[in-house]
Write a protein that holds these residues in place. Structure first.
Motif, PDB file in Angstrom:
ATOM      1  N   GLU A 168      14.194  48.930  38.125  1.00  0.00           N
ATOM      2  CA  GLU A 168      13.557  50.095  37.523  1.00  0.00           C
ATOM      3  C   GLU A 168      12.214  49.704  36.900  1.00  0.00           C
ATOM      4  O   GLU A 168      11.259  50.482  36.905  1.00  0.00           O
ATOM      5  CB  GLU A 168      14.482  50.707  36.454  1.00  0.00           C
ATOM      6  CG  GLU A 168      13.953  52.023  35.911  1.00  0.00           C
ATOM      7  CD  GLU A 168      15.067  53.005  35.564  1.00  0.00           C
ATOM      8  OE1 GLU A 168      16.233  52.608  35.555  1.00  0.00           O
ATOM      9  OE2 GLU A 168      14.738  54.178  35.297  1.00  0.00           O
TER      10      GLU A 168
ATOM     11  N   ASP B 273       8.666  51.506  37.424  1.00  0.00           N
ATOM     12  CA  ASP B 273       7.848  51.994  36.307  1.00  0.00           C
ATOM     13  C   ASP B 273       6.430  51.422  36.368  1.00  0.00           C
ATOM     14  O   ASP B 273       5.446  52.123  36.119  1.00  0.00           O
ATOM     15  CB  ASP B 273       8.501  51.623  34.968  1.00  0.00           C
ATOM     16  CG  ASP B 273       9.784  52.407  34.736  1.00  0.00           C
ATOM     17  OD1 ASP B 273       9.943  53.471  35.375  1.00  0.00           O
ATOM     18  OD2 ASP B 273      10.624  51.961  33.938  1.00  0.00           O
TER      19      ASP B 273
ATOM     20  N   GLU C  46       2.891  53.459  36.920  1.00  0.00           N
ATOM     21  CA  GLU C  46       1.759  53.337  35.998  1.00  0.00           C
ATOM     22  C   GLU C  46       0.459  53.054  36.767  1.00  0.00           C
ATOM     23  O   GLU C  46      -0.599  53.599  36.457  1.00  0.00           O
ATOM     24  CB  GLU C  46       2.082  52.194  35.022  1.00  0.00           C
ATOM     25  CG  GLU C  46       1.013  51.905  33.986  1.00  0.00           C
ATOM     26  CD  GLU C  46       1.243  50.515  33.356  1.00  0.00           C
ATOM     27  OE1 GLU C  46       2.419  50.135  33.144  1.00  0.00           O
ATOM     28  OE2 GLU C  46       0.245  49.813  33.123  1.00  0.00           O
TER      29      GLU C  46
END
Lengths: 386, 293
Positions: free
Chosen positions: A359, A363, A367
């Motif tokens: 994960e 993430d 970004e």
């Protein structure tokens, strides 16, 4: 810099468990399974075991599995072997979105007097089964249609297709290289006659694949030579590869459900965030009817190779259907067959995940992606105010 | 993965002179979204007639962006006459070279520069127009352009021409023509690519003629149709009358008639016999939706 690998439809990491299983077969158990001595003979038991592991994942009989050197060989063997066994029939049906391992073989057949029908797909990448039914006639030797698309992840209704093809008395082959290990298959309840799979797409090494041949299917051998694989595929067995493929199939069978739920969760998170955060991007393919690990997104006004290089700078690996990355000058044949405009095809990026992704990696990519898109759009003459 | 020089990467990750000059003295626009790369170049002169500022906006891969960036750097301080002398090779050299398959990016830079200069010299009115006959219809490349990249970069094969200006890289239907241009310019140096291209050599028996027609369809015609999702099938040959059926996209294509005359008939006349005429099979002409998809 840590590598974030989102290119699992291209190839996958060999699972540690798989490597461990393979290791003894290089320097210690290196005998030839065809040998008469115990040292070589014991290897054939290992191959039998691997065959059972593959068969178990596919729910078929081990005798229906032939080991090959890769997915491409399995496809070639299935297509050419079927045609050679039915020399009077001269028609082959396939689709416009097949992998080159099938499409190029079929197009080559045209130069040898075969009629090849390439079925089109709709905007979401789905087939029209009525059209397929219309095309199957007495002259049709083979229908070859992929299970799941490598670029978009779109899954074809292969079981339905197999049933339809069988009802017309024709042979059905499916290139399931992208499906095996990602979605559950049960060949004992299916009408599929031939199915190709590749080791390195499911955490086994490169250089090994398999072809499922339903009992009773007539197939002329593609590789001729020794008596290996019951005379269906000559050549000394790639023992470490076969053992590795067996182990990888065992792992896949054990974990397929929970792992793919996790992979799907990560894919959905990545995809939804990108679509939400980056303006002017489109999801390619059928959102519902897809492999759990694949996301294919087109970013308008910018070009795929440039995006990949920017991602690469952050250690993120993905792939693109843009012309610049294909080695040719035209963008992905799959996206074009779906009617994705050239303009969007040039800016398409495929993220394909595996059970090894985290994960945190998702993430991090969420970004970075909007920054990359923004930066490249600033350079683009097609964006008025960057 | 492409092997880019550090200089290419530097200009790609941190491009110089991005943007558009307001009230420029010259504007050059080349390429398109469909082609996979496009470049808009603007420049402004100072009171001495030297280029004071140049800016770019580019849609394309890393090398297209790096080429544009470096070109704008090179231009600053040059007079128009000096700028006009810049070749695609100069641009590529400035970057420490480009991968062979990416040389077309440097050509795009030079084309944009040329278009901008032309625009300046004509007082801002003239938009760049294609000069000469179009050879590659997929990417809109003219004979003049092909001749120029051959001369400036001393090219000898069709593959090189494709790498430098994209011509021949789509359906491949114009590769024979490119080869002829190569032969015209380079003479014996031109590498033969289509060694197996069928040539009519004297009188043919009927069987030879039919085989030659089939071979020409396989090698010269089908690849071009394929590129657009179409296909063609040889149905029958009656003397010099060749009957074919269009399949796939061709079957529903408004331009099928054009394809028939300008591609199918032209190629068969070129490779088989001047007497050939082509007709569409009756069944296939009447049942457009019964065709393969």
């Amino acid at each position: 810099m840590k590598t974030i690998y989102f290119d699992n439809n291209a190839t996958t990491k060999v699972a540690e468990e798989v490597l461990k299983e393979m290791k003894p077969f290089f320097c210690d158990l290196y005998g030839n399974p065809s040998s008469m001595h115990t040292f070589g003979g014991q290897i054939s038991r290992k191959i039998r075991n691997a065959r059972e592991q593959v068969a178990n994942l596919l729910s078929c009989d081990p005798a229906e599995i032939i080991f090959t050197s890769c997915g491409t060989e399995s496809d070639n063997a299935a297509i050419k072997g079927t045609l050679a066994a039915a020399p009077k029939k001269r028609k082959v049906i396939t689709t416009r979105v097949e992998h080159p391992a099938v499409l190029s073989v079929c197009r080559d057949l045209e130069n040898h007097g075969y009629t090849v029908i390439e079925l089109g797909v709709d905007k979401k990448g789905n087939l029209d089964l009525d059209q397929l039914e219309e095309q199957i006639d007495d002259d049709t030797a083979l229908v070859t249609i992929m299970y799941a698309n490598n670029e978009t992840g779109v899954i074809f209704p292969v079981e339905k297709i197999a049933e339809l093809v069988k009802s017309k008395g024709t042979i059905f082959h499916t290139d399931a290289v992208q499906a095996v290990g990602k979605i559950p298959l049960n060949l004992s309840k299916s009408n599929i006659d031939l199915l190709s799979l590749s080791g390195h797409k499911l955490h086994a090494p490169k250089g090994v694949g398999a072809l499922y041949v339903r009992k009773g299917t007539r197939l002329h051998p593609f590789m001729v030579g020794g008596h290996q694989e019951a005379g269906k595929r000559a050549g000394t067995e790639n023992v470490p590869g076969i053992v590795g493929l067996g182990k990888a199939c065992q792992l896949a069978a054990k974990n397929i459900k929970e792992e793919n739920e996790r992979v799907k969760y990560l894919r959905d998170k990545l995809e939804n965030a990108i679509l939400r955060k980056c303006p002017d991007c489109i999801l390619n393919g059928d959102k519902k009817n897809r492999l759990p690990n694949t996301a294919n997104i087109s970013f308008k006004y910018i070009e795929g190779e440039a995006i990949l290089l920017m991602l690469d700078k952050y250690g993120i690996c993905a792939s693109s259907g843009s012309a610049c990355t294909s080695g040719s000058l035209e963008p992905s044949h799959v996206l074009r067959a779906m009617g994705v405009p050239f303009t969007a095809a040039h800016g398409s990026i495929r993220f394909s995940l595996s059970r090894y992704n985290t994960e945190k990696e998702v993430d991090y990519t969420i970004e970075k992606m909007p920054q990359i898109v923004k930066k490249l759009r600033k350079l683009s003459p097609f964006v008025e105010k960057g | 993965m492409w092997e880019y020089t550090d200089k290419v990467k530097e200009h790609f990750f941190n491009p110089h002179n991005v943007g558009e000059i307001e009230h420029p003295d010259g504007v050059g626009e080349v390429g398109s979204l469909a082609c996979g790369d496009a470049l808009r170049l603007t420049f402004k002169l100072d009171e001495n007639g030297k280029i004071k500022d140049a800016k770019f906006k580019t849609f394309g891969c890393a090398s297209a962006i790096a080429t544009s960036s470096v070109l704008t750097d090179m231009l600053k301080g040059l007079t128009i006459d000096e700028a006009a002398k810049i070749t695609n090779k100069d641009i590529a050299d400035y970057l420490g070279g480009l991968p062979e398959q990416k040389m077309h990016c440097s050509v795009m830079g030079r084309e944009a520069l040329e278009a901008a200069i032309e625009n300046y010299r004509s007082g801002g009115r003239k938009k760049r127009e294609l000069e000469g006959t179009v050879v590659c219809t997929c990417f809109g490349v003219t004979e003049n352009e092909i001749e120029r990249v051959i001369r400036e970069n001393n090219l000898t094969t069709v593959e090189q021409v494709t790498n430098y200006c994209k011509a021949g890289g789509g359906c491949g239907g114009c590769q024979g023509e490119i080869e002829k241009i190569l032969e015209k310019i380079q003479g014996d140096k031109a590498g033969k690519v289509l060694e197996t291209a069928p040539r009519w050599a004297g009188r043919l028996t009927n069987i030879q003629k039919i085989q030659l027609i089939q071979q020409t369809i396989n090698e010269q015609i089908r690849p071009a149709l394929r590129a657009h999702g179409g296909n063609i099938e040889l149905i029958d040959v009656e003397g010099d009358k060749v009957i074919v059926a269009f399949r796939g996209m061709c079957a529903q294509c408004m331009l099928a008639e054009f394809t028939m005359k300008d591609v199918v008939e032209a190629k068969l006349r070129e490779f088989v016999s001047d007497e050939i005429s082509v007709e569409e099979d009756e069944d296939s002409a009447q049942q457009p939706h019964n065709h393969r998809a």
